[in-house]
Design a protein around this motif. Sequence first.
Motif, PDB file in Angstrom:
ATOM      1  N   MET A 448      -7.818   3.766  42.470  1.00  0.00           N
ATOM      2  CA  MET A 448      -8.430   4.338  43.685  1.00  0.00           C
ATOM      3  C   MET A 448      -7.896   5.721  44.017  1.00  0.00           C
ATOM      4  SD  MET A 448      -8.681   0.973  46.170  1.00  0.00           S
ATOM      5  CE  MET A 448      -7.064   0.257  45.850  1.00  0.00           C
ATOM      6  N   GLU A 449      -6.988   6.232  43.201  1.00  0.00           N
ATOM      7  CA  GLU A 449      -6.385   7.538  43.467  1.00  0.00           C
ATOM      8  C   GLU A 449      -7.284   8.679  43.017  1.00  0.00           C
ATOM      9  OE1 GLU A 449      -1.533   7.068  43.265  1.00  0.00           O
ATOM     10  OE2 GLU A 449      -2.651   7.560  41.470  1.00  0.00           O
ATOM     11  N   GLY A 450      -7.110   9.830  43.629  1.00  0.00           N
ATOM     12  CA  GLY A 450      -7.750  11.059  43.147  1.00  0.00           C
ATOM     13  C   GLY A 450      -9.261  11.033  43.233  1.00  0.00           C
ATOM     14  N   ALA A 451      -9.861  11.963  42.512  1.00  0.00           N
ATOM     15  CA  ALA A 451     -11.329  12.076  42.517  1.00  0.00           C
ATOM     16  C   ALA A 451     -11.908  10.963  41.670  1.00  0.00           C
ATOM     17  CB  ALA A 451     -11.744  13.433  41.961  1.00  0.00           C
ATOM     18  N   GLY A 452     -12.853  10.244  42.230  1.00  0.00           N
ATOM     19  CA  GLY A 452     -13.491   9.166  41.473  1.00  0.00           C
ATOM     20  C   GLY A 452     -12.677   7.891  41.515  1.00  0.00           C
ATOM     21  N   THR A 453     -13.350   6.779  41.338  1.00  0.00           N
ATOM     22  CA  THR A 453     -12.724   5.461  41.379  1.00  0.00           C
ATOM     23  C   THR A 453     -12.955   4.769  40.042  1.00  0.00           C
ATOM     24  OG1 THR A 453     -13.212   5.321  43.750  1.00  0.00           O
ATOM     25  CG2 THR A 453     -12.690   3.251  42.629  1.00  0.00           C
ATOM     26  N   ASP A 454     -11.920   4.109  39.531  1.00  0.00           N
ATOM     27  CA  ASP A 454     -12.064   3.335  38.290  1.00  0.00           C
ATOM     28  C   ASP A 454     -12.524   1.925  38.677  1.00  0.00           C
ATOM     29  OD1 ASP A 454     -11.883   1.975  35.933  1.00  0.00           O
ATOM     30  OD2 ASP A 454      -9.853   2.619  35.432  1.00  0.00           O
ATOM     31  N   LEU A 485      -4.069  -3.799  51.027  1.00  0.00           N
ATOM     32  CA  LEU A 485      -5.023  -3.645  49.929  1.00  0.00           C
ATOM     33  C   LEU A 485      -6.448  -3.603  50.486  1.00  0.00           C
ATOM     34  CD1 LEU A 485      -5.813  -3.555  46.949  1.00  0.00           C
ATOM     35  CD2 LEU A 485      -5.564  -6.049  46.872  1.00  0.00           C
ATOM     36  N   GLU A 486      -6.722  -4.433  51.489  1.00  0.00           N
ATOM     37  CA  GLU A 486      -8.071  -4.450  52.082  1.00  0.00           C
ATOM     38  C   GLU A 486      -8.439  -3.085  52.654  1.00  0.00           C
ATOM     39  OE1 GLU A 486     -10.506  -6.549  55.733  1.00  0.00           O
ATOM     40  OE2 GLU A 486      -8.926  -7.724  54.760  1.00  0.00           O
ATOM     41  N   ASP A 487      -7.508  -2.452  53.359  1.00  0.00           N
ATOM     42  CA  ASP A 487      -7.780  -1.119  53.931  1.00  0.00           C
ATOM     43  C   ASP A 487      -8.036  -0.103  52.822  1.00  0.00           C
ATOM     44  OD1 ASP A 487      -7.514  -2.082  56.458  1.00  0.00           O
ATOM     45  OD2 ASP A 487      -5.475  -1.320  56.783  1.00  0.00           O
ATOM     46  N   ALA A 488      -7.255  -0.193  51.750  1.00  0.00           N
ATOM     47  CA  ALA A 488      -7.431   0.745  50.632  1.00  0.00           C
ATOM     48  C   ALA A 488      -8.805   0.568  49.998  1.00  0.00           C
ATOM     49  CB  ALA A 488      -6.333   0.525  49.594  1.00  0.00           C
ATOM     50  N   LEU A 489      -9.215  -0.691  49.783  1.00  0.00           N
ATOM     51  CA  LEU A 489     -10.532  -0.965  49.196  1.00  0.00           C
ATOM     52  C   LEU A 489     -11.644  -0.504  50.122  1.00  0.00           C
ATOM     53  CD1 LEU A 489      -9.829  -4.553  47.770  1.00  0.00           C
ATOM     54  CD2 LEU A 489     -10.299  -2.509  46.403  1.00  0.00           C
ATOM     55  N   SER A 490     -11.455  -0.723  51.419  1.00  0.00           N
ATOM     56  CA  SER A 490     -12.478  -0.333  52.410  1.00  0.00           C
ATOM     57  C   SER A 490     -12.707   1.168  52.422  1.00  0.00           C
ATOM     58  CB  SER A 490     -12.065  -0.787  53.817  1.00  0.00           C
ATOM     59  OG  SER A 490     -12.097  -2.180  53.904  1.00  0.00           O
ATOM     60  N   SER A 491     -11.630   1.929  52.266  1.00  0.00           N
ATOM     61  CA  SER A 491     -11.775   3.383  52.331  1.00  0.00           C
ATOM     62  C   SER A 491     -12.240   3.989  51.011  1.00  0.00           C
ATOM     63  CB  SER A 491     -10.457   4.030  52.776  1.00  0.00           C
ATOM     64  OG  SER A 491      -9.445   3.722  51.857  1.00  0.00           O
ATOM     65  N   ASP A 492     -12.167   3.226  49.926  1.00  0.00           N
ATOM     66  CA  ASP A 492     -12.491   3.812  48.627  1.00  0.00           C
ATOM     67  C   ASP A 492     -13.773   3.282  48.002  1.00  0.00           C
ATOM     68  OD1 ASP A 492     -10.969   5.820  46.921  1.00  0.00           O
ATOM     69  OD2 ASP A 492     -11.593   4.356  45.412  1.00  0.00           O
ATOM     70  N   THR A 493     -14.342   2.222  48.570  1.00  0.00           N
ATOM     71  CA  THR A 493     -15.591   1.662  48.041  1.00  0.00           C
ATOM     72  C   THR A 493     -16.573   1.471  49.192  1.00  0.00           C
ATOM     73  OG1 THR A 493     -14.736  -0.593  48.265  1.00  0.00           O
ATOM     74  CG2 THR A 493     -14.438   0.479  46.124  1.00  0.00           C
ATOM     75  N   SER A 494     -17.793   1.070  48.862  1.00  0.00           N
ATOM     76  CA  SER A 494     -18.794   0.937  49.930  1.00  0.00           C
ATOM     77  C   SER A 494     -19.835  -0.124  49.577  1.00  0.00           C
ATOM     78  CB  SER A 494     -19.498   2.283  50.148  1.00  0.00           C
ATOM     79  OG  SER A 494     -20.154   2.689  48.957  1.00  0.00           O
TER      80      SER A 494
END
Length: 673
Positions: A448-454, A485-494
């Motif tokens: 979830m780091e940087g530009a783009g998500t793996d 982890l939930e907050d990280a996923l929420s901010s990086d996916t949709s």
Amino acid sequence: MANPAQGAKYRGSIHNFPDFDPSQDAEALYTAMKGFGSDKEAILELITSRSNKQRQEICLSYKSLYGKDLIADLKYELTGKFERLIVGLMRPLAYSDAKEIKDAISGIGTDEKCLIEILASRTNEQIHQLVAAYKDAYERDLESDIIGDTSGHFQKMLVVLLQGTREEDNVVSEDLVQQDVQDLFEAGELKWGTDEAQFIYILGNRSKQHLRLVFDEYLKTTGKPIEASIRAELSGDFEKLMLAVVKCVRSTPEYFAERLFKAMKGLGTRDNTLIRIMVTRSELDMLDIREIFRTKYEKSLYSMIKNDTSGEYKKALLKLCGGDDDAAGQFFPEAAQVAYQMWELSAVSRVELKGTVRPAGDFNPDADAKALRKAMKGLGTDEDTIIDIITHRSNAQRQQIRQTFKSHFGRDLMADLKSEISGDLARLILGLMMPPAHYDAKQLKKAMEGAGTDEKALIEILATRNNDEIRAINEAYKEDYHKSLEDALSSDTSGHFKRILISLATGNREEGGEDRDQAREDAQVAAEILEIADTPSGDKTSLETRFMTILCTRSYPHLRRVFQEFIKMTNYDVEHVIKKEMSGDVRDAFVAIVQSVKNKPLFFADKLYKSMKGAGTDEKTLTRVMVSRSEIDLFNIRQEFIEKYDKSLHQAIEGDTSGDFLKALLALCGGED
């Protein structure tokens, strides 16, 4: 051959040609070969439209009309693969087999794969006809020629199969089944060395019905399939022959579907194998082979032949194939029932999961810490020592080494390793040194780091970890990155993808068994959301939520039952339908869940294969899977890898990596299959 026996359902793709006139056909073939050049289109059209029995009549008429041998003329007029295919079709099945075996044992070297394929798959009657045809065609004894060209246990099993004396009654004694299971277990797993004679006697003589029950009971009794024991106990051509016998006992059409797939996958085509199977199965079970091929490989046999061959050769093969089953994922009714029965069996099987890395005996963290310090001290680094110690200790032992290293030297072992090694080797070794939950947390953070998500890494980890592992990952993520982890996923996916990942990340999957009534309801929801239900009901948003809940929260045993009910209800496989009807990350997440439920080691075997195939290597995925599965199920992954890809994981790693990274990966792999 082209007409089924009384009461049997004909499953060949070639039928007797109506209003057949052998003299007329002989004339047409003579005309097609007369003069300069030959009319290959006319030849292939005629020969692939006649049954083998009718072709023999054409041969006789040709000789009567022209005083010439039709096969000799065809050999003269045609060339290459097309000639081999057409000439193969002109021989009676037994004589075709005899020619293949003669070629396999003639000259320098032996084509063991050809011998295995023919002798492991033929019925008693076909074996007797083959032996007689060989004697007639070459004035030689087939058994004597096989004995003269092979050796050891491989030779003994071939000779047993050549007798054509496999029991054929369907009356099975439960006591004898139990006795055979015990004898096989004692001959292999429980014995120092292996009693190959027991394997040869039981697998070479018992009826197919009896052996299927033996295999089922063997799995229940030992916790491993008979194939795993054969791989562990036998070797070389003998091992390959016994595995082929087991496959043919389980399903001869599936054995040939797999042979055809392997003949065409990758670079180059194994044309001899392709020709032999298409010729010899076209009037026996080609429809069954096609069904299983489509079910297993998500593409039709027709489309694979079309993409892998060319010219008249392609046209003739496609005629033998007999049709294009282009609706990937949908079963013929017969294949649906076979798939359903396979699921029934898998639901009761107990396969022991085994890693390749185990705790070291006589473990001494003090000695290991000192050896690692010495390996990194002074000029240069002793990578071999680092690799040897770290890949041969369990994760719990590595944590003890870290603590001892700090106590002895007042230094952080991880920091020292980082400064001494680099690149792919560093990522692998440092990954092994981390506790599993912290390693997974780090992989999720990097994804979830940087530009783009793996997205693939997020899916791989969250879709395959059990509740305890997910909860530990959540704790490690919070501890290491001061964020849930939930907050990280929420901010990086949709969207739906975010909802799926968050649902998986709660670690709230049910852990009980199956509920058959609920499974039928769940299968109906799946059918409605995937738009193949007969009577859709409910609004789509509600159905989507229910479908996500089913896949993300139901227990694995229950989901297996849901997938079975789905096949029974629709004649479709849920995985194939998801691939067809959905798209993007949502599709990939759902497919990963389904594959993990069906067979988690196979899911990871596929990930490893894809990380190494083609140009370049996906070192991140390769490292992540090897590190995270080494103490859980990497041994099972190895078995699935060789079964599906016809080469060992060890060979694949050896061919795709190099240097110290290669050494470390092979140590984790734990052996060559």
